[in-house]
Structures are given as C-alpha cells and as structure tokens.
Design an enzyme around this catalytic site. Structure first.
Site, PDB file in Angstrom:
ATOM      1  N   GLU A 112      -4.985  28.486  -0.466  1.00 51.34           N
ATOM      2  CA  GLU A 112      -3.598  28.802   0.082  1.00 51.34           C
ATOM      3  C   GLU A 112      -3.947  29.161   1.805  1.00 51.34           C
ATOM      4  O   GLU A 112      -5.042  29.647   2.018  1.00 51.34           O
ATOM      5  CB  GLU A 112      -2.862  30.026  -0.455  1.00 51.34           C
ATOM      6  CG  GLU A 112      -2.363  29.687  -1.801  1.00 51.34           C
ATOM      7  CD  GLU A 112      -1.577  30.899  -2.231  1.00 51.34           C
ATOM      8  OE1 GLU A 112      -1.330  31.795  -1.517  1.00 51.34           O
ATOM      9  OE2 GLU A 112      -0.952  30.719  -3.349  1.00 51.34           O
ATOM     10  N   ARG A 131      -1.237  -9.252  -2.517  1.00 53.44           N
ATOM     11  CA  ARG A 131      -2.004  -8.085  -3.091  1.00 53.44           C
ATOM     12  C   ARG A 131      -2.017  -8.007  -4.615  1.00 53.44           C
ATOM     13  O   ARG A 131      -0.887  -8.328  -5.107  1.00 53.44           O
ATOM     14  CB  ARG A 131      -1.103  -6.606  -2.548  1.00 53.44           C
ATOM     15  CG  ARG A 131      -1.635  -5.522  -2.868  1.00 53.44           C
ATOM     16  CD  ARG A 131      -1.198  -4.476  -2.313  1.00 53.44           C
ATOM     17  NE  ARG A 131      -1.575  -4.251  -1.057  1.00 53.44           N
ATOM     18  CZ  ARG A 131      -2.973  -3.528  -0.717  1.00 53.44           C
ATOM     19  NH1 ARG A 131      -3.587  -3.232  -1.770  1.00 53.44           N
ATOM     20  NH2 ARG A 131      -3.192  -3.441   0.317  1.00 53.44           N
ATOM     21  N   LYS A 175      -2.035 -12.932   2.970  1.00 49.92           N
ATOM     22  CA  LYS A 175      -2.728 -12.171   1.995  1.00 49.92           C
ATOM     23  C   LYS A 175      -1.635 -11.825   0.782  1.00 49.92           C
ATOM     24  O   LYS A 175      -0.418 -11.776   1.013  1.00 49.92           O
ATOM     25  CB  LYS A 175      -2.727 -10.873   2.637  1.00 49.92           C
ATOM     26  CG  LYS A 175      -3.381  -9.646   1.885  1.00 49.92           C
ATOM     27  CD  LYS A 175      -3.449  -8.297   2.532  1.00 49.92           C
ATOM     28  CE  LYS A 175      -2.217  -7.352   2.537  1.00 49.92           C
ATOM     29  NZ  LYS A 175      -2.543  -6.238   3.257  1.00 49.92           N
ATOM     30  N   GLY A 233      -9.895  -2.403   1.494  1.00 50.36           N
ATOM     31  CA  GLY A 233      -9.997  -3.516   0.706  1.00 50.36           C
ATOM     32  C   GLY A 233      -9.349  -4.639   1.625  1.00 50.36           C
ATOM     33  O   GLY A 233      -9.860  -5.783   1.553  1.00 50.36           O
ATOM     34  N   THR A 234      -8.232  -4.496   2.196  1.00 48.02           N
ATOM     35  CA  THR A 234      -7.829  -5.733   3.049  1.00 48.02           C
ATOM     36  C   THR A 234      -8.803  -6.079   4.208  1.00 48.02           C
ATOM     37  O   THR A 234      -9.006  -7.403   4.196  1.00 48.02           O
ATOM     38  CB  THR A 234      -6.414  -5.105   3.846  1.00 48.02           C
ATOM     39  OG1 THR A 234      -5.796  -4.563   3.034  1.00 48.02           O
ATOM     40  CG2 THR A 234      -5.868  -6.216   4.844  1.00 48.02           C
ATOM     41  N   GLN A 281       5.982   4.942   0.543  1.00 48.60           N
ATOM     42  CA  GLN A 281       7.202   4.947  -0.236  1.00 48.60           C
ATOM     43  C   GLN A 281       8.402   5.124   0.635  1.00 48.60           C
ATOM     44  O   GLN A 281       8.964   6.128   1.015  1.00 48.60           O
ATOM     45  CB  GLN A 281       6.972   6.386  -1.140  1.00 48.60           C
ATOM     46  CG  GLN A 281       8.092   6.280  -2.237  1.00 48.60           C
ATOM     47  CD  GLN A 281       7.951   5.361  -3.444  1.00 48.60           C
ATOM     48  OE1 GLN A 281       6.900   4.887  -3.600  1.00 48.60           O
ATOM     49  NE2 GLN A 281       8.898   5.317  -4.055  1.00 48.60           N
ATOM     50  N   ASP A 326      -8.197  31.068  -3.070  1.00 47.63           N
ATOM     51  CA  ASP A 326      -7.567  30.082  -3.867  1.00 47.63           C
ATOM     52  C   ASP A 326      -6.888  28.744  -3.420  1.00 47.63           C
ATOM     53  O   ASP A 326      -6.193  27.928  -4.036  1.00 47.63           O
ATOM     54  CB  ASP A 326      -6.328  31.024  -4.680  1.00 47.63           C
ATOM     55  CG  ASP A 326      -5.228  31.371  -3.590  1.00 47.63           C
ATOM     56  OD1 ASP A 326      -5.627  30.953  -2.198  1.00 47.63           O
ATOM     57  OD2 ASP A 326      -4.542  32.095  -3.943  1.00 47.63           O
ATOM     58  N   ASP A 338      -5.492  -4.316  12.258  1.00 51.47           N
ATOM     59  CA  ASP A 338      -4.307  -3.670  11.469  1.00 51.47           C
ATOM     60  C   ASP A 338      -3.894  -2.480  12.054  1.00 51.47           C
ATOM     61  O   ASP A 338      -4.467  -2.003  12.674  1.00 51.47           O
ATOM     62  CB  ASP A 338      -5.131  -3.649  10.183  1.00 51.47           C
ATOM     63  CG  ASP A 338      -4.140  -4.053   8.886  1.00 51.47           C
ATOM     64  OD1 ASP A 338      -2.689  -3.972   9.119  1.00 51.47           O
ATOM     65  OD2 ASP A 338      -4.474  -4.169   7.696  1.00 51.47           O
TER      66      ASP A 338
HETATM   67  C1  R5P Z   1      -0.489  -3.252   4.828  1.00 50.78           C
HETATM   68  O1  R5P Z   1       0.591  -3.544   4.923  1.00 50.78           O
HETATM   69  C2  R5P Z   1      -1.175  -2.328   6.175  1.00 50.78           C
HETATM   70  O2  R5P Z   1      -0.839  -3.369   7.075  1.00 50.78           O
HETATM   71  C3  R5P Z   1      -2.585  -2.551   5.547  1.00 50.78           C
HETATM   72  O3  R5P Z   1      -3.030  -3.727   5.745  1.00 50.78           O
HETATM   73  C4  R5P Z   1      -3.078  -1.768   4.486  1.00 50.78           C
HETATM   74  O4  R5P Z   1      -2.209  -0.706   4.439  1.00 50.78           O
HETATM   75  C5  R5P Z   1      -4.463  -1.602   4.301  1.00 50.78           C
HETATM   76  O5  R5P Z   1      -4.703  -0.898   3.008  1.00 50.78           O
HETATM   77  P1  R5P Z   1      -6.036  -1.014   2.669  1.00 50.78           P
HETATM   78  O6  R5P Z   1      -6.926  -0.623   3.566  1.00 50.78           O
HETATM   79  O7  R5P Z   1      -6.080   0.059   1.351  1.00 50.78           O
HETATM   80  O8  R5P Z   1      -6.422  -2.620   2.336  1.00 50.78           O
END
Ligand code: R5P
Length: 287
Positions: free
Chosen positions: A42, A187, A185, A218-219, A93, A40, A211
């Site tokens: 767990e 967002r 950048k 995406g970044t 968060q 299940d 990074d």
């Molecule tokens: C942003 O504040 C972080 O440094 C990264 O650029 C971000 O968390 C990358 O997220 P993703 O790969 O979804 O673009």
C-alpha cells in the site's frame, strides 16, 4: 489554515524528471511531498501544500500510478488542481467491444476530472477516448519529434508502421522536412502483427519508424524486419510513449533496430525528447 495564492508543481511518482522540467520552464517551485510504500504494497502520500494552485505531473502507465494519483488528489483537498497526465493509460479500451465491459478510459477520465480543474495530456491513443473528457487539452508531440529528428539525423525517410499513425507521421515529416510513407498492418493477436509492404523506396536509406506507443514492441520489430529485408541501410524507432512491456527494448535491439528514442511522457533511458516546454506553454495559457 488558509492557503496562499501561488502555484507550485507536485512531482508524481512516475514523472519526477518531466515534472521538474515543467517547474523549471515555468519558474515555479516544487512542492514538498513524501511517498512511502508499506510492506504490504500500500502507498502513503503526504503533501505540505501551503498554496492553493497545484500542478500535478503524473503519467498513468501502471495501476500503482493510478492509486498514487488518487492519494495525491485526496491530499490536495481544497487546492485548484491542474492534472498533467503526460501518458494517459487505459486508452485502448475506449468503447464497449462486448456487452458488460467497462469503458476503461471513460472510468479514468471521470476519476481525473472529478478532482482536477484542468487536464493536460500528450497524444491520447485514440480519438474516441477524447469524447469522455470535458476539461482536456491535448498536446501533439509530433512537431517537436520532427524538429528533434531534423537536428539529429541527415537524409532519412520517416515511416509509419500502419495507416493509423500516418497523419501523425505526416505532421512530424513536415517539421523534419523529410520523405514519409506507411506500411500496412494486420493485427493477428495481442502480441502478433503481420505487415505487408507498401510502395516505399527504402533501399540504402536511413529509415526511422515513428509510432505513438511502443508497448510489446511487436509492431516495430515486424516493421523493422520488413524494412531491413527491403534493403534499408539503417532502421531506427521513435515513439511518444515508451511503455516497453515484456522486455520490448531487448526485443527491439535484438531485431536490428539501431536506436530507440522516445519522449519523456514515460521516463525511460530512451527519453531524449522532452515535452516539458509544450506542457509549460499549455499551462501558461489563459483559459
Ligand atoms: C496501434 O494502434 C499503436 O499505434 C501502436 O502501433 C501499438 O500500440 C504498438 O503496440 P506494440 O508495441 O505492442 O506492437
């Protein structure tokens, strides 16, 4: 049964390789532990801890990892626990953006510190997160990334995909003895970012984007495309935490990134740089 005074390492389900490296680096044994998953979904955890000092190594990159860590802590009752959480998830968060929201990283910090005597993590996503911890020692992976790059690449430019990672990239660049810069950048949504180039001369150069996290990719995909359009000879991507949500690695290679390299805070095929020595050094420090 009274416990014996010595330290052992418990390999969490998400960090067996890094945990074993930390144990080796400290010359410590690995605890006998059994993990099971019931039909299940767990989990079941049984640990034979005859000693009283335990180093738990478990990254929190999924909800399952959090549940397993909870069961590990419960099984280790009566032990002194050093919780090594190489990747500490839920750090995005880090405040209430709207009334009524939970501050996720605060909830997780309370949970971990409720059981652990010491907490060690690597590059928490935000500065803000750290104020919810009382027992945290944070390791910066940027120096070892810089040293690794210096040993593995010749003549390159290090680029931060945004201003937020600029200081981190500056640190790595110092250890790599290379040029560095950043891209601006914006967002647009959780999955979409727009990047405007700064004054970086990347024409005919090997460019490495660095990074802290690659999540959806995406970044890096967007930054990589811009750098290629600006005439970069080859573009690579390096990160601390290889979250790789939603087939991010596929997207990165399809976008023309030559190679993706990460540390082993999250164990992936790209984990070529280990943070084990840094973690071992922190554990060995006298409080
Ligand atoms: C942003 O504040 C972080 O440094 C990264 O650029 C971000 O968390 C990358 O997220 P993703 O790969 O979804 O673009």
């Amino acid at each position: 049964m009274s416990k014996i005074h010595y330290m052992k390492v418990l390999l969490g389900t998400s960090s067996p390789q890094l945990g074993a490296r930390v144990a080796k680096s400290l010359g410590l044994g690995i605890l006998d532990c059994e993990y099971k998953k019931f039909p299940d979904g767990e989990f079941y955890v049984r640990i034979r801890a005859e000693n009283d000092d335990v180093i738990v190594v478990q990254s929190l990159r999924s909800n399952d990892d959090v549940v397993v860590l909870n069961l590990i802590f419960d099984a280790l009752e009566d032990c002194n626990i050093t919780a090594v959480i190489p990747y500490f998830g839920y750090a995005r968060q880090d405040k209430k953006f709207q009334e009524g929201e939970s501050v996720s990283i605060r909830a997780l910090a309370r949970f971990v510190e409720g059981y652990a005597d010491r907490v060690i993590s690597v590059n928490l996503h935000s500065e803000e997160s750290k104020r919810y911890f009382n027992k945290l020692k944070e390791i910066d992976a940027m120096p070892i990334i810089g040293k690794w790059l210096k040993n593995n690449f010749d003549d390159f430019v290090l680029i931060s995909p945004d201003y937020g990672s600029y200081e981190r990239v500056r640190t790595s660049a110092k250890y790599a003895s290379c040029e560095f810069d950043y891209l601006e950048k914006k967002r647009i949504s959780a999955e979409k970012v727009e990047i405007t180039p700064k004054e970086v001369d990347v024409r005919d150069k090997v460019v490495i984007i660095l990074d802290d996290i690659i999540s959806t990719g995406g970044t890096i995909v967007t930054a990589g495309k811009i750098l290629q359009e600006m005439g970069a000879k080859e573009v690579y991507a390096v990160c601390v935490h290889a979250v790789f949500a939603n087939f991010a690695l596929n997207k990165l290679y399809q976008s023309g990134i030559r190679e993706v390299v990460s540390t082993d805070t999250i164990e992936k095929i790209t984990s070529k740089i280990s943070v084990a020595e840094e973690i071992a050094r922190e554990i060995a420090k006298k409080e």
